[in-house]
Structures are given as structure tokens and as C-alpha cells.
Motif scaffolding. Structure first.
Motif, PDB file in Angstrom:
ATOM      1  N   TYR A 206       0.810  -1.213   0.000  1.00 63.95           N
ATOM      2  CA  TYR A 206       0.000   0.000   0.000  1.00 63.95           C
ATOM      3  C   TYR A 206       0.851   1.274   0.000  1.00 63.95           C
ATOM      4  O   TYR A 206       0.301   2.369  -0.064  1.00 63.95           O
ATOM      5  N   VAL A 207       2.167   1.143   0.113  1.00 56.36           N
ATOM      6  CA  VAL A 207       3.044   2.312   0.113  1.00 56.36           C
ATOM      7  C   VAL A 207       3.996   2.236  -1.069  1.00 56.36           C
ATOM      8  O   VAL A 207       4.331   1.119  -1.514  1.00 56.36           O
ATOM      9  N   PRO A 208       4.394   3.344  -1.617  1.00 56.34           N
ATOM     10  CA  PRO A 208       4.028   4.692  -1.176  1.00 56.34           C
ATOM     11  C   PRO A 208       2.627   5.060  -1.672  1.00 56.34           C
ATOM     12  O   PRO A 208       2.193   4.583  -2.715  1.00 56.34           O
ATOM     13  N   SER A 209       1.947   5.893  -0.915  1.00 53.14           N
ATOM     14  CA  SER A 209       0.632   6.372  -1.342  1.00 53.14           C
ATOM     15  C   SER A 209       0.785   7.772  -1.927  1.00 53.14           C
ATOM     16  O   SER A 209       1.753   8.479  -1.628  1.00 53.14           O
ATOM     17  N   SER A 210      -0.171   8.171  -2.729  1.00 51.42           N
ATOM     18  CA  SER A 210      -0.121   9.490  -3.364  1.00 51.42           C
ATOM     19  C   SER A 210      -0.316  10.622  -2.373  1.00 51.42           C
ATOM     20  O   SER A 210       0.110  11.737  -2.618  1.00 51.42           O
ATOM     21  N   CYS A 211      -0.952  10.333  -1.247  1.00 47.45           N
ATOM     22  CA  CYS A 211      -1.210  11.377  -0.252  1.00 47.45           C
ATOM     23  C   CYS A 211      -0.085  11.509   0.768  1.00 47.45           C
ATOM     24  O   CYS A 211       0.315  12.618   1.108  1.00 47.45           O
ATOM     25  N   PHE A 212       0.407  10.387   1.285  1.00 45.76           N
ATOM     26  CA  PHE A 212       1.287  10.438   2.445  1.00 45.76           C
ATOM     27  C   PHE A 212       2.597   9.666   2.268  1.00 45.76           C
ATOM     28  O   PHE A 212       3.311   9.426   3.241  1.00 45.76           O
TER      29      PHE A 212
ATOM     30  N   VAL B 293     -13.922   4.734   5.564  1.00 42.90           N
ATOM     31  CA  VAL B 293     -12.562   4.654   5.033  1.00 42.90           C
ATOM     32  C   VAL B 293     -11.939   6.044   4.960  1.00 42.90           C
ATOM     33  O   VAL B 293     -12.642   7.045   4.818  1.00 42.90           O
ATOM     34  N   ARG B 294     -10.625   6.064   5.041  1.00 46.08           N
ATOM     35  CA  ARG B 294      -9.848   7.296   4.899  1.00 46.08           C
ATOM     36  C   ARG B 294      -9.162   7.256   3.537  1.00 46.08           C
ATOM     37  O   ARG B 294      -8.571   6.243   3.160  1.00 46.08           O
ATOM     38  N   ILE B 295      -9.211   8.373   2.817  1.00 48.11           N
ATOM     39  CA  ILE B 295      -8.544   8.457   1.521  1.00 48.11           C
ATOM     40  C   ILE B 295      -7.046   8.686   1.753  1.00 48.11           C
ATOM     41  O   ILE B 295      -6.653   9.665   2.390  1.00 48.11           O
ATOM     42  N   VAL B 296      -6.240   7.739   1.234  1.00 52.42           N
ATOM     43  CA  VAL B 296      -4.792   7.837   1.378  1.00 52.42           C
ATOM     44  C   VAL B 296      -4.077   7.787   0.031  1.00 52.42           C
ATOM     45  O   VAL B 296      -2.860   7.944  -0.019  1.00 52.42           O
ATOM     46  N   ASP B 297      -4.832   7.568  -1.049  1.00 55.02           N
ATOM     47  CA  ASP B 297      -4.175   7.359  -2.330  1.00 55.02           C
ATOM     48  C   ASP B 297      -5.091   7.793  -3.466  1.00 55.02           C
ATOM     49  O   ASP B 297      -6.272   8.083  -3.264  1.00 55.02           O
ATOM     50  N   LYS B 298      -4.519   7.811  -4.663  1.00 58.29           N
ATOM     51  CA  LYS B 298      -5.270   8.105  -5.878  1.00 58.29           C
ATOM     52  C   LYS B 298      -5.356   6.833  -6.713  1.00 58.29           C
ATOM     53  O   LYS B 298      -4.386   6.101  -6.843  1.00 58.29           O
ATOM     54  N   CYS B 299      -6.521   6.590  -7.249  1.00 64.46           N
ATOM     55  CA  CYS B 299      -6.729   5.470  -8.168  1.00 64.46           C
ATOM     56  C   CYS B 299      -6.637   6.059  -9.576  1.00 64.46           C
ATOM     57  O   CYS B 299      -7.580   6.694 -10.045  1.00 64.46           O
ATOM     58  N   PRO B 300      -5.495   5.909 -10.234  1.00 64.48           N
ATOM     59  CA  PRO B 300      -5.263   6.626 -11.486  1.00 64.48           C
ATOM     60  C   PRO B 300      -6.030   6.057 -12.679  1.00 64.48           C
ATOM     61  O   PRO B 300      -6.263   4.864 -12.775  1.00 64.48           O
ATOM     62  N   SER B 301      -6.389   6.957 -13.566  1.00 65.71           N
ATOM     63  CA  SER B 301      -6.997   6.571 -14.846  1.00 65.71           C
ATOM     64  C   SER B 301      -5.885   6.124 -15.769  1.00 65.71           C
ATOM     65  O   SER B 301      -4.757   6.553 -15.611  1.00 65.71           O
ATOM     66  N   PRO B 302      -6.119   5.301 -16.749  1.00 59.57           N
ATOM     67  CA  PRO B 302      -7.386   4.686 -17.111  1.00 59.57           C
ATOM     68  C   PRO B 302      -7.631   3.369 -16.392  1.00 59.57           C
ATOM     69  O   PRO B 302      -8.676   2.768 -16.546  1.00 59.57           O
TER      70      PRO B 302
ATOM     71  N   CYS C 145      -7.325  13.839  -0.024  1.00 56.94           N
ATOM     72  CA  CYS C 145      -6.394  13.226   0.938  1.00 56.94           C
ATOM     73  C   CYS C 145      -6.847  13.457   2.381  1.00 56.94           C
ATOM     74  O   CYS C 145      -7.115  14.589   2.784  1.00 56.94           O
ATOM     75  N   GLY C 146      -6.941  12.368   3.128  1.00 54.04           N
ATOM     76  CA  GLY C 146      -7.318  12.443   4.533  1.00 54.04           C
ATOM     77  C   GLY C 146      -8.808  12.500   4.807  1.00 54.04           C
ATOM     78  O   GLY C 146      -9.228  12.366   5.953  1.00 54.04           O
ATOM     79  N   LYS C 147      -9.630  12.692   3.776  1.00 51.04           N
ATOM     80  CA  LYS C 147     -11.086  12.729   3.986  1.00 51.04           C
ATOM     81  C   LYS C 147     -11.587  11.331   4.313  1.00 51.04           C
ATOM     82  O   LYS C 147     -10.977  10.331   3.953  1.00 51.04           O
ATOM     83  N   HIS C 148     -12.726  11.281   4.982  1.00 51.39           N
ATOM     84  CA  HIS C 148     -13.350  10.013   5.356  1.00 51.39           C
ATOM     85  C   HIS C 148     -14.690   9.872   4.643  1.00 51.39           C
ATOM     86  O   HIS C 148     -15.434  10.845   4.518  1.00 51.39           O
ATOM     87  N   PHE C 149     -14.979   8.657   4.202  1.00 51.74           N
ATOM     88  CA  PHE C 149     -16.246   8.356   3.543  1.00 51.74           C
ATOM     89  C   PHE C 149     -16.873   7.127   4.184  1.00 51.74           C
ATOM     90  O   PHE C 149     -16.179   6.156   4.466  1.00 51.74           O
ATOM     91  N   ARG C 150     -18.188   7.192   4.413  1.00 54.87           N
ATOM     92  CA  ARG C 150     -18.950   6.015   4.842  1.00 54.87           C
ATOM     93  C   ARG C 150     -19.441   5.334   3.577  1.00 54.87           C
ATOM     94  O   ARG C 150     -20.097   5.954   2.741  1.00 54.87           O
ATOM     95  N   VAL C 151     -19.107   4.059   3.440  1.00 53.60           N
ATOM     96  CA  VAL C 151     -19.391   3.309   2.219  1.00 53.60           C
ATOM     97  C   VAL C 151     -20.248   2.090   2.547  1.00 53.60           C
ATOM     98  O   VAL C 151     -19.945   1.353   3.482  1.00 53.60           O
ATOM     99  N   SER C 152     -21.295   1.877   1.752  1.00 54.78           N
ATOM    100  CA  SER C 152     -22.159   0.700   1.888  1.00 54.78           C
ATOM    101  C   SER C 152     -22.327   0.047   0.523  1.00 54.78           C
ATOM    102  O   SER C 152     -22.444   0.739  -0.490  1.00 54.78           O
ATOM    103  N   CYS C 153     -22.353  -1.257   0.506  1.00 55.01           N
ATOM    104  CA  CYS C 153     -22.607  -2.002  -0.722  1.00 55.01           C
ATOM    105  C   CYS C 153     -24.110  -1.994  -0.990  1.00 55.01           C
ATOM    106  O   CYS C 153     -24.906  -2.246  -0.078  1.00 55.01           O
ATOM    107  N   VAL C 154     -24.494  -1.695  -2.243  1.00 50.98           N
ATOM    108  CA  VAL C 154     -25.916  -1.698  -2.591  1.00 50.98           C
ATOM    109  C   VAL C 154     -26.258  -2.710  -3.674  1.00 50.98           C
ATOM    110  O   VAL C 154     -27.429  -2.926  -3.967  1.00 50.98           O
ATOM    111  N   GLY C 155     -25.259  -3.344  -4.288  1.00 45.99           N
ATOM    112  CA  GLY C 155     -25.567  -4.341  -5.300  1.00 45.99           C
ATOM    113  C   GLY C 155     -24.339  -4.817  -6.057  1.00 45.99           C
ATOM    114  O   GLY C 155     -23.278  -4.210  -5.986  1.00 45.99           O
ATOM    115  N   GLY C 156     -24.536  -5.901  -6.762  1.00 49.22           N
ATOM    116  CA  GLY C 156     -23.459  -6.473  -7.552  1.00 49.22           C
ATOM    117  C   GLY C 156     -23.346  -5.822  -8.907  1.00 49.22           C
ATOM    118  O   GLY C 156     -24.248  -5.111  -9.346  1.00 49.22           O
ATOM    119  N   THR C 157     -22.240  -6.079  -9.578  1.00 48.07           N
ATOM    120  CA  THR C 157     -22.030  -5.550 -10.923  1.00 48.07           C
ATOM    121  C   THR C 157     -21.865  -6.653 -11.953  1.00 48.07           C
ATOM    122  O   THR C 157     -21.673  -6.378 -13.120  1.00 48.07           O
TER     123      THR C 157
END
Length: 155
Positions: free
Chosen positions: A56-62, A116-125, A89-101
């Protein structure tokens, strides 16, 4: 009479939820794979989540800072949509699963939510989710065999 922005956003959330449920009821995906998020809060957004595994390291935030990871390794990487030039970076989100894909796991969702706490970037594409959760965070809300699930999330 004018409708306030929060009322408009709340209405859009319920319209989006209805359209998703309508899609599931008319698609080839079994309706049993969709678990409505009954406790949806005003301001919630819909998206999808994937997961990633160590290292998980290095992360884009820290970078290499080991203190960036909250207890239980409940963290995530933000997609371009949420990244906002590192402001996520550092923000927190409450996440719930609502269905399959996909048809791989009939009922991928687990009850409850994870913060969850945001510690990284999920880069495109390559980024396939709104949030790319740590493996530990993903398995809290969904069966990892699903790989990708629909989520409701709120900051």
C-alpha cells in the motif's frame, strides 16, 4: 415555489436509486443480487468500488508514512472524480454495498457500512471504481469474489 439545493440533491439520489432498481428488474442480472441501501442518507452518492492489495506504500497522499493507515487498514484510493487535485487526501467516507455488478456472485453485499480514509489516488485509465478500497475495507461490506460492487457513499 423554489426548491433548495439539498432538496434537489435528495430528489436526484432517490431518482438514481429508482433507475438502478428498474435496471436490475429488467436486466439479465438476477434481482437477488441487488440489496437496496435502506438507510440512505441525504447527500449520499452512488458509485462503484473495487479493491487493491498490498503493498500500500508509497501512497499518493502520504508517501511511506505508516501512520497514514487507520486501524484495521480501512482506507481507500479516490478516483479522478473524487481526487480533486489532492483535496481528497485524509477525507473520510462512509461506504455501503448496494448491489453487484456481475453475475459472478449472486449476493455480494454484506450488511452495514465501513468508514474509510482516503490515502491514495486510483489513477486513470486503470481505475475501475469510484473508490478503490483496501482489501480489508472491501471485505467488510462485500464478498471479495465479486471484485466490484455498486456502492452508496457519503463524506
Amino acid at each position: 415555489m423554489a426548491i433548495g439545493l439539498s432538496q434537489q440533491m435528495n430528489s436526484l439520489f432517490y431518482i438514481a436509486t429508482f433507475l438502478i432498481m428498474l435496471h436490475w428488474s429488467t436486466s439479465s442480472i438476477p434481482s437477488s443480487s441487488f440489496t437496496p441501501f435502506a438507510a440512505a442518507q441525504s447527500g449520499s452518492a452512488l458509485g462503484n468500488a473495487t479493491f487493491y492489495t498490498p503493498p500500500y506504500v508509497p501512497s499518493s497522499c502520504f508517501g511511506f508514512d505508516k501512520d497514514q493507515f487507520p486501524a484495521g487498514n480501512l482506507f481507500a484510493a479516490a478516483s479522478e472524480y473524487l481526487w480533486n487535485d489532492r483535496k481528497a487526501c485524509g477525507k473520510h467516507f462512509r461506504v455501503s454495498c448496494v448491489g453487484g455488478t456481475n453475475l459472478g456472485v449472486a449476493k455480494p453485499c454484506k450488511p452495514g457500512s465501513v468508514i474509510v480514509r482516503i490515502v491514495d489516488k486510483c489513477p486513470s485509465p486503470g481505475c475501475q471504481g469510484t473508490l478503490d478500497l483496501s482489501a480489508e475495507a472491501f471485505k467488510t461490506i462485500a464478498d471479495p469474489n465479486a471484485g466490484k460492487v455498486m456502492i452508496s457513499y457519503i463524506e
